[in-house]
Write an enzyme that holds these catalytic residues in place. Structure first.
Site, PDB file in Angstrom:
ATOM      1  N   LYS A  49     103.320  32.222   8.645  1.00  0.00           N
ATOM      2  CA  LYS A  49     102.522  32.182   9.880  1.00  0.00           C
ATOM      3  C   LYS A  49     103.109  33.137  10.916  1.00  0.00           C
ATOM      4  O   LYS A  49     102.381  33.870  11.591  1.00  0.00           O
ATOM      5  CB  LYS A  49     102.436  30.736  10.396  1.00  0.00           C
ATOM      6  N   GLN A  93     103.844  21.641  11.951  1.00  0.00           N
ATOM      7  CA  GLN A  93     103.752  21.774  10.490  1.00  0.00           C
ATOM      8  C   GLN A  93     103.893  20.409   9.810  1.00  0.00           C
ATOM      9  O   GLN A  93     104.833  19.665  10.101  1.00  0.00           O
ATOM     10  CB  GLN A  93     104.852  22.737  10.011  1.00  0.00           C
ATOM     11  N   ASP A 116      94.974  23.727  14.651  1.00  0.00           N
ATOM     12  CA  ASP A 116      94.914  23.166  13.301  1.00  0.00           C
ATOM     13  C   ASP A 116      93.636  22.347  13.085  1.00  0.00           C
ATOM     14  O   ASP A 116      93.293  22.022  11.952  1.00  0.00           O
ATOM     15  CB  ASP A 116      96.133  22.251  13.067  1.00  0.00           C
TER      16      ASP A 116
END
Ligand code: NAP
Length: 291
Positions: A49, A93, A116
Site C-alpha cells: 500500500k 489493517q 476501506d
C-alpha cells in the site's frame, strides 16, 4: 481460456490516478496506514500500500502500534486521525490481534475517512446504491476487473462463496445493483450451505472468497464460467526459499482449462484491492478539498 491479469489492470488504474492527483490543488492526498503488531501478511500488505501510494503521489503515514495495544488506546489513536485535517483516509489493517473488536474499530473511523468501506454508513450507502460512500476495496476491485475485462454481469448468475463483511457480502451487493454492468442474479454460499457443488456448477461467474486453499475443484465449475479467486492461503512448499507458496481458493491446474476467464493467485484480485484503496483515498481527498 483467458487469464485476467490483475497486475496489468491495477497498473492502468495507478496511471489514471497519478494523472488525477497531478490535477489536484493544495496538498497531496494522505492516507494513514495503521498496522497493529507484526503479522507477516499484514507487514507485506501494508508495504504494498505504501509503495503504490508513493507511485501515485499519495502521502502515506505509517503508524505501528504494538499487538498489545488496548482497544481504548487504539480508539484514541483513531480519534486523533479522525480529527487531523491533513489525513484524508484511514486504514486499519486486518486481522487485528485477539481481544480487539474489529467491527467496533471499523465503526470508530469517521465515515468520510473510511477508505476501506467497512463503516456502517458506507455499507448502508452501498445497499442503497448511493455512490457518495466508499465501497470495500476487494469487492470494488473484483467489479473493476470484470468491467475492464469486458465482462457484463447483466442477467448472469453470480455465485459468491463466502459471506464476510470484507468480501462476500459487499461483492454480492455490488453484483446485484441496478446498473447496466451489474444486474446479476446472485447466490451467496457459506459454510452452512448444503449441496454446494450443485450451486457452484450453476454459476456463470463464480467468486471464491472462503480462505480454503484449492477448495474449488473442476467438478464444481460449469464449463465456460468466469472464475474470480479471492482467497490467499500460504501452503508449505519445500522448493521455495520461504518454505511456502501462495495459493487461492481455486485449484487452478484443474479449473483453469474449463473456464472462459480466470484470475490467478497471486496477480489477480490482490493488486486490485490496493489500487481501489488508492482510488478511495483520492476520492476522500476530493471530498475534503477545503483543507
Ligand atoms: P472470512 O471472514 O474468514 O470469511 C470466510 C467465508 O467463507 C465465511 O463466510 C465462511 O462461512 C465461508 N466458508 C468457510 N469455509 C467454507 C466452506 N467449506 N464452504 C463454504 N463456505 C465456507 O474471510 P474473508 O476475509 O472474506 O477472506 C476470504 C479469503 O480471501 C481469505 O483467503 C483472505 O485472505 C482472502 N482475501 C484476499 C484479499 C485480496 O486482496 N486478494 C482481500 C481480502 C481477503 P461462515 O460465514 O459460515 O463462517
Amino acid at each position: 481460456m483467458e487469464i485476467i491479469d490483475g497486475n496489468q489492470i491495477a497498473a492502468a488504474i495507478v496511471h489514471e490516478l497519478k494523472a488525477e492527483v497531478a490535477t489536484l490543488t493544495g496538498r497531496q492526498p494522505c492516507i494513514a496506514l495503521v498496522r497493529v503488531g507484526e503479522d507477516p501478511a499484514s507487514v507485506s500488505y501494508v508495504k504494498k500500500k505504501q509503495v503504490m501510494a508513493a507511485e501515485i503521489g499519495i502521502e502515506s503515514r505509517l503508524i505501528l502500534p504494538p499487538a498489545t495495544i488496548p482497544q481504548a488506546e487504539l480508539f484514541a489513536l483513531i480519534d486523533q486521525l479522525n480529527a487531523d485535517e491533513g489525513v484524508d483516509g484511514i486504514l486499519v489493517q486486518s486481522p487485528l490481534p485477539k481481544g480487539i473488536d474489529e467491527v467496533a474499530v471499523f465503526r470508530r473511523i469517521a465515515a468520510h475517512k473510511d477508505v476501506d468501506g467497512f463503516h456502517t454508513l458506507n455499507l448502508g450507502k452501498l445497499a442503497q446504491e448511493d455512490d457518495t460512500g466508499f465501497v470495500a476495496c476487494t469487492p470494488a476491485g473484483i467489479m473493476e476487473l470484470l468491467r475492464r475485462s469486458g465482462v457484463s454481469l447483466s442477467g448472469k448468475h453470480v455465485v459468491v462463496l463466502g459471506r464476510s463483511l470484507i468480501v462476500g457480502k459487499p461483492a454480492a451487493l455490488l453484483a446485484v445493483q441496478r446498473k447496466a454492468w451489474a444486474n446479476a442474479t446472485v447466490t451467496i454460499c457459506h459454510s452452512q450451505t448444503t449441496n454446494l457443488p450443485a450451486i457452484t456448477r450453476q454459476a456463470d461467474v463464480l467468486i471464491a472468497a472462503i480462505g480454503k486453499a484449492e477448495f474449488v475443484t473442476a467438478d464444481m465449475v460449469k464449463p465456460g464460467a468466469i472464475v474470480i479467486d479471492v482467497g490467499v492461503s500460504r501452503v508449505p512448499d519445500a522448493t521455495k526459499k520461504s518454505g511456502y507458496r501462495l495459493t487461492g481458493d481455486v485449484h487452478f491446474p484443474s479449473v483453469s482449462p474449463l473456464c472462459a476467464k480466470i484470475t490467478p493467485v497471486p496477480g489477480g484480485v490482490g493488486p486490485m484491492t490496493v489500487a481501489m484503496l488508492m482510488k478511495n483515498t483520492v476520492k476522500a481527498r476530493r471530498l475534503n478539498q477545503s483543507t
